[in-house]
Design a protein around this motif. Structure first.
Motif, PDB file in Angstrom:
ATOM      1  N   PHE A  43     -14.330   4.176  13.425  1.00  0.00           N
ATOM      2  CA  PHE A  43     -14.015   3.050  12.529  1.00  0.00           C
ATOM      3  C   PHE A  43     -12.711   3.277  11.766  1.00  0.00           C
ATOM      4  O   PHE A  43     -12.280   2.410  11.020  1.00  0.00           O
ATOM      5  N   GLN A  44     -12.112   4.440  11.915  1.00  0.00           N
ATOM      6  CA  GLN A  44     -10.866   4.778  11.229  1.00  0.00           C
ATOM      7  C   GLN A  44     -10.978   4.595   9.714  1.00  0.00           C
ATOM      8  O   GLN A  44     -10.213   3.850   9.086  1.00  0.00           O
ATOM      9  N   VAL A  45     -11.981   5.257   9.172  1.00  0.00           N
ATOM     10  CA  VAL A  45     -12.162   5.300   7.718  1.00  0.00           C
ATOM     11  C   VAL A  45     -12.358   6.770   7.340  1.00  0.00           C
ATOM     12  O   VAL A  45     -12.549   7.617   8.213  1.00  0.00           O
ATOM     13  N   SER A  46     -12.306   7.052   6.043  1.00  0.00           N
ATOM     14  CA  SER A  46     -12.520   8.435   5.628  1.00  0.00           C
ATOM     15  C   SER A  46     -13.990   8.811   5.804  1.00  0.00           C
ATOM     16  O   SER A  46     -14.872   7.946   5.828  1.00  0.00           O
ATOM     17  N   HIS A  47     -14.213  10.089   5.929  1.00  0.00           N
ATOM     18  CA  HIS A  47     -15.570  10.598   6.060  1.00  0.00           C
ATOM     19  C   HIS A  47     -16.396  10.168   4.846  1.00  0.00           C
ATOM     20  O   HIS A  47     -17.546   9.738   4.957  1.00  0.00           O
ATOM     21  N   GLN A  48     -15.764  10.246   3.689  1.00  0.00           N
ATOM     22  CA  GLN A  48     -16.439   9.891   2.435  1.00  0.00           C
ATOM     23  C   GLN A  48     -16.847   8.412   2.423  1.00  0.00           C
ATOM     24  O   GLN A  48     -17.961   8.066   2.042  1.00  0.00           O
ATOM     25  N   ALA A  49     -15.924   7.547   2.865  1.00  0.00           N
ATOM     26  CA  ALA A  49     -16.218   6.109   2.888  1.00  0.00           C
ATOM     27  C   ALA A  49     -17.366   5.819   3.849  1.00  0.00           C
ATOM     28  O   ALA A  49     -18.258   5.013   3.553  1.00  0.00           O
ATOM     29  N   GLU A  96     -13.465  -4.801  -9.335  1.00  0.00           N
ATOM     30  CA  GLU A  96     -13.148  -3.612  -8.526  1.00  0.00           C
ATOM     31  C   GLU A  96     -14.342  -3.191  -7.676  1.00  0.00           C
ATOM     32  O   GLU A  96     -14.190  -2.829  -6.511  1.00  0.00           O
ATOM     33  N   VAL A  97     -15.533  -3.250  -8.268  1.00  0.00           N
ATOM     34  CA  VAL A  97     -16.740  -2.885  -7.513  1.00  0.00           C
ATOM     35  C   VAL A  97     -16.930  -3.835  -6.337  1.00  0.00           C
ATOM     36  O   VAL A  97     -17.187  -3.412  -5.207  1.00  0.00           O
ATOM     37  N   GLN A  98     -16.752  -5.132  -6.603  1.00  0.00           N
ATOM     38  CA  GLN A  98     -16.883  -6.128  -5.530  1.00  0.00           C
ATOM     39  C   GLN A  98     -15.860  -5.889  -4.424  1.00  0.00           C
ATOM     40  O   GLN A  98     -16.178  -5.973  -3.241  1.00  0.00           O
ATOM     41  N   ALA A  99     -14.627  -5.612  -4.844  1.00  0.00           N
ATOM     42  CA  ALA A  99     -13.563  -5.399  -3.852  1.00  0.00           C
ATOM     43  C   ALA A  99     -13.866  -4.183  -2.978  1.00  0.00           C
ATOM     44  O   ALA A  99     -13.626  -4.203  -1.774  1.00  0.00           O
ATOM     45  N   ASN A 100     -14.442  -3.149  -3.576  1.00  0.00           N
ATOM     46  CA  ASN A 100     -14.809  -1.966  -2.791  1.00  0.00           C
ATOM     47  C   ASN A 100     -15.941  -2.255  -1.810  1.00  0.00           C
ATOM     48  O   ASN A 100     -15.922  -1.819  -0.665  1.00  0.00           O
ATOM     49  N   MET A 101     -16.929  -3.031  -2.280  1.00  0.00           N
ATOM     50  CA  MET A 101     -18.038  -3.412  -1.403  1.00  0.00           C
ATOM     51  C   MET A 101     -17.549  -4.241  -0.225  1.00  0.00           C
ATOM     52  O   MET A 101     -17.929  -4.029   0.926  1.00  0.00           O
ATOM     53  N   PHE A 125      -8.147   1.402   3.861  1.00  0.00           N
ATOM     54  CA  PHE A 125      -9.100   0.990   2.829  1.00  0.00           C
ATOM     55  C   PHE A 125      -8.374   0.241   1.705  1.00  0.00           C
ATOM     56  O   PHE A 125      -8.876  -0.754   1.182  1.00  0.00           O
ATOM     57  N   SER A 126      -7.188   0.726   1.345  1.00  0.00           N
ATOM     58  CA  SER A 126      -6.415   0.061   0.295  1.00  0.00           C
ATOM     59  C   SER A 126      -6.080  -1.381   0.681  1.00  0.00           C
ATOM     60  O   SER A 126      -6.213  -2.297  -0.127  1.00  0.00           O
ATOM     61  N   ILE A 127      -5.668  -1.571   1.934  1.00  0.00           N
ATOM     62  CA  ILE A 127      -5.344  -2.918   2.407  1.00  0.00           C
ATOM     63  C   ILE A 127      -6.593  -3.800   2.337  1.00  0.00           C
ATOM     64  O   ILE A 127      -6.551  -4.929   1.843  1.00  0.00           O
ATOM     65  N   ALA A 128      -7.709  -3.263   2.806  1.00  0.00           N
ATOM     66  CA  ALA A 128      -8.968  -4.022   2.791  1.00  0.00           C
ATOM     67  C   ALA A 128      -9.379  -4.363   1.353  1.00  0.00           C
ATOM     68  O   ALA A 128      -9.867  -5.460   1.068  1.00  0.00           O
ATOM     69  N   HIS A 129      -9.169  -3.430   0.442  1.00  0.00           N
ATOM     70  CA  HIS A 129      -9.524  -3.628  -0.963  1.00  0.00           C
ATOM     71  C   HIS A 129      -8.669  -4.751  -1.584  1.00  0.00           C
ATOM     72  O   HIS A 129      -9.193  -5.631  -2.277  1.00  0.00           O
ATOM     73  N   TYR A 139       0.857  -1.198   0.000  1.00  0.00           N
ATOM     74  CA  TYR A 139       0.000   0.000   0.000  1.00  0.00           C
ATOM     75  C   TYR A 139       0.886   1.239   0.000  1.00  0.00           C
ATOM     76  O   TYR A 139       2.032   1.197   0.442  1.00  0.00           O
ATOM     77  N   ASN A 140       0.328   2.326  -0.488  1.00  0.00           N
ATOM     78  CA  ASN A 140       1.097   3.555  -0.658  1.00  0.00           C
ATOM     79  C   ASN A 140       1.478   4.160   0.687  1.00  0.00           C
ATOM     80  O   ASN A 140       0.609   4.539   1.465  1.00  0.00           O
ATOM     81  N   GLU A 141       2.774   4.232   0.940  1.00  0.00           N
ATOM     82  CA  GLU A 141       3.238   4.706   2.248  1.00  0.00           C
ATOM     83  C   GLU A 141       2.948   6.181   2.483  1.00  0.00           C
ATOM     84  O   GLU A 141       3.005   6.650   3.608  1.00  0.00           O
ATOM     85  N   GLU A 142       2.642   6.912   1.399  1.00  0.00           N
ATOM     86  CA  GLU A 142       2.433   8.347   1.565  1.00  0.00           C
ATOM     87  C   GLU A 142       0.966   8.754   1.693  1.00  0.00           C
ATOM     88  O   GLU A 142       0.668   9.912   1.939  1.00  0.00           O
ATOM     89  N   HIS A 143       0.074   7.808   1.501  1.00  0.00           N
ATOM     90  CA  HIS A 143      -1.344   8.157   1.602  1.00  0.00           C
ATOM     91  C   HIS A 143      -1.752   8.299   3.067  1.00  0.00           C
ATOM     92  O   HIS A 143      -1.104   7.745   3.953  1.00  0.00           O
ATOM     93  N   PRO A 144      -2.847   9.046   3.325  1.00  0.00           N
ATOM     94  CA  PRO A 144      -3.339   9.153   4.700  1.00  0.00           C
ATOM     95  C   PRO A 144      -3.702   7.771   5.256  1.00  0.00           C
ATOM     96  O   PRO A 144      -4.074   6.870   4.496  1.00  0.00           O
ATOM     97  N   TYR A 145      -3.579   7.633   6.558  1.00  0.00           N
ATOM     98  CA  TYR A 145      -3.782   6.338   7.213  1.00  0.00           C
ATOM     99  C   TYR A 145      -5.134   5.706   6.884  1.00  0.00           C
ATOM    100  O   TYR A 145      -5.217   4.515   6.570  1.00  0.00           O
ATOM    101  N   VAL A 146      -6.203   6.500   6.942  1.00  0.00           N
ATOM    102  CA  VAL A 146      -7.531   5.916   6.691  1.00  0.00           C
ATOM    103  C   VAL A 146      -7.625   5.385   5.255  1.00  0.00           C
ATOM    104  O   VAL A 146      -8.265   4.366   4.987  1.00  0.00           O
ATOM    105  N   ARG A 147      -6.952   6.061   4.348  1.00  0.00           N
ATOM    106  CA  ARG A 147      -6.942   5.600   2.961  1.00  0.00           C
ATOM    107  C   ARG A 147      -6.130   4.306   2.834  1.00  0.00           C
ATOM    108  O   ARG A 147      -6.504   3.393   2.107  1.00  0.00           O
ATOM    109  N   GLN A 148      -5.015   4.237   3.562  1.00  0.00           N
ATOM    110  CA  GLN A 148      -4.191   3.034   3.542  1.00  0.00           C
ATOM    111  C   GLN A 148      -4.983   1.835   4.046  1.00  0.00           C
ATOM    112  O   GLN A 148      -4.899   0.739   3.487  1.00  0.00           O
TER     113      GLN A 148
END
Lengths: 128, 186
Positions: free
Chosen positions: B163-169, B121-126, B75-79, B64-73
């Motif tokens: 839940f340590q996720v982005s507001h948008q998520a 990709e849609v499934q992975a996001n869900m 989500f990336s790991i979960a994805h 996962y991208n080491e420079e992205h914000p933690y909550v985004r990271q």
């Protein structure tokens, strides 16, 4: 085995876990929690000081993670210096994402190459 | 590509949290990955790439991208974890998933292969959303006394923190579950 590399790797993981706490925990705060000096934390994170197992355990607890996650696997250490070669399909997939960004292309190739160059668990066992 | 119903997705993510003893807040996503045998590493990946999954037989490595914000990271790991759980045994699935922030341009390039890829990709996001924001834990939190005096916006912000996720998520998840109405703008 490169012991310095091992301790640097553990140190980097501690730092990462510490910075991930909410809100991010300072080195000073972690040191206070463990009743050790901040310099010790600095050195442990840099791999210059070798923390004993019980201290590592307490560090893991203090930063809210599990100790095994602070320790690299054997295969991860062995792969640090492996050369990178990729097949055409992988190169094409990288290209599709990286488009015109050579930096992204290079970083993706590095990561994938490093991962694929790692020996399997069986190979590690037979070597030692 | 297998179709997976929304209910099945909720159920299988909940089962995964139960079997890995991770059904707590915030969901310890790296621990879940570790317990199902995945490696997870932060790496420099270029700003347009959020994460990737490298599959080698029964070995899987998530970067996962080491420079992205933690909550985004998270989500990336979960994805990427979702790709491993849902797609690694699909015969038409690649052994390498690279997830960029520019999906659309990648898809448009090749209509033929894009259909299966887009569905994955849609499934992975869900799956990622259900894993990081389990419905049961969400409803449990909301039913607590702290939320009585909050408006929808404050509630969403508070839940995103817990839940340590982005507001948008979180906002999207609450809308998906029918707990809150979708945001009007965006």
């Amino acid at each position: 085995m490169d012991e310095n590399l091992l301790y640097r790797s553990v140190g980097a993981r501690i730092r990462q876990a510490r910075e991930r706490t909410v809100p991010p925990m300072s080195q000073t705060k972690l040191a206070k929690k463990l009743v050790i000096s901040r310099i010790s934390i600095v050195n442990i994170e840099a791999g210059k000081q070798r923390a004993p197992l019980h201290l590592l355990w307490r560090i893991a607890e203090a930063v809210g993670t599990d100790l095994p996650l602070l320790i690299p696997r054997q295969t991860e250490l062995l792969a640090e210096v492996a050369p990178v070669t990729l097949d055409a399909l992988t190169v094409a997939r990288i290209e599709a994402v990286a488009t015109d960004d050579p930096e992204t292309r290079r970083q993706l190739a590095n990561f994938i190459g490093k991962v694929r160059a790692r020996p399997t668990a069986e190979e590690v066992t037979s070597k030692s | 590509m297998r179709y997976i119903s929304k209910d099945a997705m909720e159920e299988s993510t909940w089962q995964l949290l139960a079997t890995t003893e991770s059904a707590r807040l915030p969901v310890p996503i790296e621990l879940v990955a570790d317990r199902i045998g995945l490696r997870v590493e932060a790496a420099p990946l270029g700003s347009g790439v959020s994460g990737l999954l490298v599959i080698e037989g029964d070995r899987g490595t998530i970067g996962y991208n080491e420079e992205h914000p933690y909550v985004r990271q998270r989500f990336s790991i979960a994805h990427e974890l979702a790709h491993w759980v849902l797609h690694r045994n699909d015969p038409d699935s690649p052994d390498l998933f690279i997830d960029s922030t520019r999906y659309v341009s990648v898809y448009l390039r090749d209509e033929q292969s894009s259909t299966g890829e887009k569905k994955r990709e849609v499934q992975a996001n869900m799956f990622a959303a259900a894993l990081l924001m389990p419905e049961r834990l969400l409803r449990r939190e909301i039913s607590g006394p702290d939320f009585d005096s909050l408006d929808e916006e404050e509630m969403c912000a508070e839940l995103a923190t817990r839940f340590q996720v982005s507001h948008q998520a979180m906002s999207l998840r609450l809308a998906t579950l029918g707990i809150l109405l979708p945001a009007e703008s965006e």
